[in-house]
Design a protein around this motif. Structure first.
Motif, PDB file in Angstrom:
ATOM      1  N   PRO A 181     -10.425  17.252 -30.739  1.00 35.09           N
ATOM      2  CA  PRO A 181     -11.730  16.818 -31.233  1.00 35.09           C
ATOM      3  C   PRO A 181     -11.698  15.497 -31.993  1.00 35.09           C
ATOM      4  O   PRO A 181     -12.677  14.749 -31.991  1.00 35.09           O
ATOM      5  CB  PRO A 181     -12.178  17.961 -32.149  1.00 35.09           C
ATOM      6  CG  PRO A 181     -11.411  19.144 -31.681  1.00 35.09           C
ATOM      7  CD  PRO A 181     -10.096  18.601 -31.168  1.00 35.09           C
ATOM      8  N   SER A 182     -10.589  15.186 -32.619  1.00 29.74           N
ATOM      9  CA  SER A 182     -10.516  13.924 -33.353  1.00 29.74           C
ATOM     10  C   SER A 182     -10.568  12.727 -32.399  1.00 29.74           C
ATOM     11  O   SER A 182     -11.020  11.651 -32.784  1.00 29.74           O
ATOM     12  CB  SER A 182      -9.263  13.863 -34.216  1.00 29.74           C
ATOM     13  OG  SER A 182      -8.098  13.799 -33.414  1.00 29.74           O
ATOM     14  N   GLU A 183     -10.120  12.917 -31.169  1.00 24.11           N
ATOM     15  CA  GLU A 183     -10.204  11.845 -30.176  1.00 24.11           C
ATOM     16  C   GLU A 183     -11.664  11.531 -29.858  1.00 24.11           C
ATOM     17  O   GLU A 183     -12.044  10.382 -29.675  1.00 24.11           O
ATOM     18  CB  GLU A 183      -9.445  12.219 -28.901  1.00 24.11           C
ATOM     19  CG  GLU A 183      -7.953  12.332 -29.084  1.00 24.11           C
ATOM     20  CD  GLU A 183      -7.312  11.041 -29.572  1.00 24.11           C
ATOM     21  OE1 GLU A 183      -7.660   9.958 -29.050  1.00 24.11           O
ATOM     22  OE2 GLU A 183      -6.481  11.105 -30.487  1.00 24.11           O
ATOM     23  N   TYR A 184     -12.473  12.574 -29.775  1.00 24.42           N
ATOM     24  CA  TYR A 184     -13.907  12.400 -29.546  1.00 24.42           C
ATOM     25  C   TYR A 184     -14.520  11.602 -30.696  1.00 24.42           C
ATOM     26  O   TYR A 184     -15.278  10.663 -30.478  1.00 24.42           O
ATOM     27  CB  TYR A 184     -14.577  13.766 -29.422  1.00 24.42           C
ATOM     28  CG  TYR A 184     -16.073  13.704 -29.275  1.00 24.42           C
ATOM     29  CD1 TYR A 184     -16.657  13.519 -28.032  1.00 24.42           C
ATOM     30  CD2 TYR A 184     -16.904  13.832 -30.387  1.00 24.42           C
ATOM     31  CE1 TYR A 184     -18.034  13.461 -27.899  1.00 24.42           C
ATOM     32  CE2 TYR A 184     -18.276  13.779 -30.261  1.00 24.42           C
ATOM     33  CZ  TYR A 184     -18.835  13.596 -29.016  1.00 24.42           C
ATOM     34  OH  TYR A 184     -20.196  13.527 -28.890  1.00 24.42           O
ATOM     35  N   ASP A 185     -14.190  11.971 -31.908  1.00 27.69           N
ATOM     36  CA  ASP A 185     -14.732  11.284 -33.079  1.00 27.69           C
ATOM     37  C   ASP A 185     -14.321   9.816 -33.111  1.00 27.69           C
ATOM     38  O   ASP A 185     -15.087   8.961 -33.556  1.00 27.69           O
ATOM     39  CB  ASP A 185     -14.273  11.972 -34.363  1.00 27.69           C
ATOM     40  CG  ASP A 185     -14.885  13.355 -34.529  1.00 27.69           C
ATOM     41  OD1 ASP A 185     -15.946  13.620 -33.929  1.00 27.69           O
ATOM     42  OD2 ASP A 185     -14.282  14.180 -35.249  1.00 27.69           O
TER      43      ASP A 185
ATOM     44  N   ALA B 222     -13.673   7.988 -30.390  1.00 29.77           N
ATOM     45  CA  ALA B 222     -14.253   7.296 -29.242  1.00 29.77           C
ATOM     46  C   ALA B 222     -15.760   7.050 -29.386  1.00 29.77           C
ATOM     47  O   ALA B 222     -16.275   6.061 -28.868  1.00 29.77           O
ATOM     48  CB  ALA B 222     -13.981   8.080 -27.962  1.00 29.77           C
ATOM     49  N   MET B 223     -16.461   7.928 -30.056  1.00 30.14           N
ATOM     50  CA  MET B 223     -17.926   7.832 -30.098  1.00 30.14           C
ATOM     51  C   MET B 223     -18.459   6.516 -30.667  1.00 30.14           C
ATOM     52  O   MET B 223     -19.406   5.970 -30.111  1.00 30.14           O
ATOM     53  CB  MET B 223     -18.519   9.035 -30.828  1.00 30.14           C
ATOM     54  CG  MET B 223     -18.557  10.284 -29.960  1.00 30.14           C
ATOM     55  SD  MET B 223     -19.102  10.020 -28.242  1.00 30.14           S
ATOM     56  CE  MET B 223     -20.751   9.421 -28.490  1.00 30.14           C
ATOM     57  N   PRO B 224     -17.916   5.965 -31.721  1.00 28.84           N
ATOM     58  CA  PRO B 224     -18.431   4.666 -32.187  1.00 28.84           C
ATOM     59  C   PRO B 224     -18.250   3.558 -31.133  1.00 28.84           C
ATOM     60  O   PRO B 224     -19.106   2.684 -30.994  1.00 28.84           O
ATOM     61  CB  PRO B 224     -17.609   4.373 -33.444  1.00 28.84           C
ATOM     62  CG  PRO B 224     -17.161   5.715 -33.921  1.00 28.84           C
ATOM     63  CD  PRO B 224     -16.948   6.522 -32.679  1.00 28.84           C
ATOM     64  N   ILE B 225     -17.176   3.620 -30.389  1.00 30.83           N
ATOM     65  CA  ILE B 225     -16.923   2.626 -29.336  1.00 30.83           C
ATOM     66  C   ILE B 225     -17.943   2.796 -28.214  1.00 30.83           C
ATOM     67  O   ILE B 225     -18.513   1.815 -27.727  1.00 30.83           O
ATOM     68  CB  ILE B 225     -15.478   2.763 -28.813  1.00 30.83           C
ATOM     69  CG1 ILE B 225     -14.490   2.464 -29.933  1.00 30.83           C
ATOM     70  CG2 ILE B 225     -15.237   1.865 -27.607  1.00 30.83           C
ATOM     71  CD1 ILE B 225     -13.065   2.873 -29.640  1.00 30.83           C
ATOM     72  N   VAL B 226     -18.173   4.035 -27.823  1.00 28.26           N
ATOM     73  CA  VAL B 226     -19.149   4.319 -26.772  1.00 28.26           C
ATOM     74  C   VAL B 226     -20.544   3.899 -27.221  1.00 28.26           C
ATOM     75  O   VAL B 226     -21.288   3.258 -26.474  1.00 28.26           O
ATOM     76  CB  VAL B 226     -19.118   5.818 -26.390  1.00 28.26           C
ATOM     77  CG1 VAL B 226     -20.265   6.178 -25.462  1.00 28.26           C
ATOM     78  CG2 VAL B 226     -17.783   6.181 -25.760  1.00 28.26           C
ATOM     79  N   ALA B 227     -20.911   4.228 -28.438  1.00 30.09           N
ATOM     80  CA  ALA B 227     -22.234   3.871 -28.957  1.00 30.09           C
ATOM     81  C   ALA B 227     -22.425   2.357 -28.999  1.00 30.09           C
ATOM     82  O   ALA B 227     -23.499   1.847 -28.652  1.00 30.09           O
ATOM     83  CB  ALA B 227     -22.429   4.473 -30.345  1.00 30.09           C
ATOM     84  N   ALA B 228     -21.412   1.631 -29.387  1.00 32.12           N
ATOM     85  CA  ALA B 228     -21.505   0.170 -29.430  1.00 32.12           C
ATOM     86  C   ALA B 228     -21.673  -0.402 -28.034  1.00 32.12           C
ATOM     87  O   ALA B 228     -22.466  -1.331 -27.822  1.00 32.12           O
ATOM     88  CB  ALA B 228     -20.263  -0.412 -30.098  1.00 32.12           C
ATOM     89  N   HIS B 229     -20.955   0.163 -27.074  1.00 32.15           N
ATOM     90  CA  HIS B 229     -21.066  -0.310 -25.682  1.00 32.15           C
ATOM     91  C   HIS B 229     -22.472  -0.023 -25.138  1.00 32.15           C
ATOM     92  O   HIS B 229     -23.076  -0.889 -24.497  1.00 32.15           O
ATOM     93  CB  HIS B 229     -20.002   0.357 -24.822  1.00 32.15           C
ATOM     94  CG  HIS B 229     -19.963  -0.157 -23.419  1.00 32.15           C
ATOM     95  ND1 HIS B 229     -19.561  -1.431 -23.101  1.00 32.15           N
ATOM     96  CD2 HIS B 229     -20.289   0.439 -22.247  1.00 32.15           C
ATOM     97  CE1 HIS B 229     -19.638  -1.606 -21.799  1.00 32.15           C
ATOM     98  NE2 HIS B 229     -20.084  -0.480 -21.258  1.00 32.15           N
ATOM     99  N   LEU B 230     -23.000   1.151 -25.406  1.00 31.83           N
ATOM    100  CA  LEU B 230     -24.346   1.488 -24.943  1.00 31.83           C
ATOM    101  C   LEU B 230     -25.394   0.590 -25.590  1.00 31.83           C
ATOM    102  O   LEU B 230     -26.380   0.216 -24.942  1.00 31.83           O
ATOM    103  CB  LEU B 230     -24.647   2.956 -25.219  1.00 31.83           C
ATOM    104  CG  LEU B 230     -23.862   3.945 -24.359  1.00 31.83           C
ATOM    105  CD1 LEU B 230     -24.143   5.374 -24.822  1.00 31.83           C
ATOM    106  CD2 LEU B 230     -24.171   3.778 -22.886  1.00 31.83           C
ATOM    107  N   ALA B 231     -25.202   0.216 -26.830  1.00 30.25           N
ATOM    108  CA  ALA B 231     -26.134  -0.696 -27.502  1.00 30.25           C
ATOM    109  C   ALA B 231     -26.131  -2.063 -26.829  1.00 30.25           C
ATOM    110  O   ALA B 231     -27.186  -2.689 -26.682  1.00 30.25           O
ATOM    111  CB  ALA B 231     -25.779  -0.819 -28.982  1.00 30.25           C
ATOM    112  N   LYS B 232     -24.965  -2.513 -26.397  1.00 31.46           N
ATOM    113  CA  LYS B 232     -24.869  -3.791 -25.680  1.00 31.46           C
ATOM    114  C   LYS B 232     -25.623  -3.713 -24.358  1.00 31.46           C
ATOM    115  O   LYS B 232     -26.347  -4.650 -23.990  1.00 31.46           O
ATOM    116  CB  LYS B 232     -23.408  -4.148 -25.411  1.00 31.46           C
ATOM    117  CG  LYS B 232     -22.618  -4.505 -26.639  1.00 31.46           C
ATOM    118  CD  LYS B 232     -21.172  -4.762 -26.274  1.00 31.46           C
ATOM    119  CE  LYS B 232     -20.317  -5.076 -27.464  1.00 31.46           C
ATOM    120  NZ  LYS B 232     -18.921  -5.361 -27.087  1.00 31.46           N
TER     121      LYS B 232
END
Length: 78
Positions: free
Chosen positions: A5-9, A11-21
């Motif tokens: 689960p810590s891997e998910y935590d 990765a999520m900021p990276i994914v969110a930043a990419h989606l914002a772009k």
């Protein structure tokens, strides 16, 4: 295979930043190219994604965004 689960935590900021772009690129393209021909919209979207450093988008997703911008400028979810 279980995922830590810590891997998910992590990765999520990276994914969110990419989606914002991606969202910024789509919104910019929609506001400047709404209703224009598909090829024009798609090329503008590819350039906007590149400008946002978000060029790693599945080609079919780019195609769908371009189609929606061309056909119905206000039909996108954001």
């Amino acid at each position: 295979m279980a995922t830590d689960p810590s891997e998910y935590d992590k990765a999520m900021p990276i994914v969110a930043a990419h989606l914002a772009k991606i969202e910024r690129a789509v919104n910019r393209t929609r506001s400047s190219h709404a209703g224009q021909p598909y090829a024009t919209v798609r090329q503008a979207l590819v350039e906007a994604l590149r400008a946002e450093d978000a060029q790693r988008v599945v080609p079919q997703v780019v195609d769908e965004f371009a189609r929606r911008i061309t056909e119905a400028p206000n039909s996108l979810p954001f």
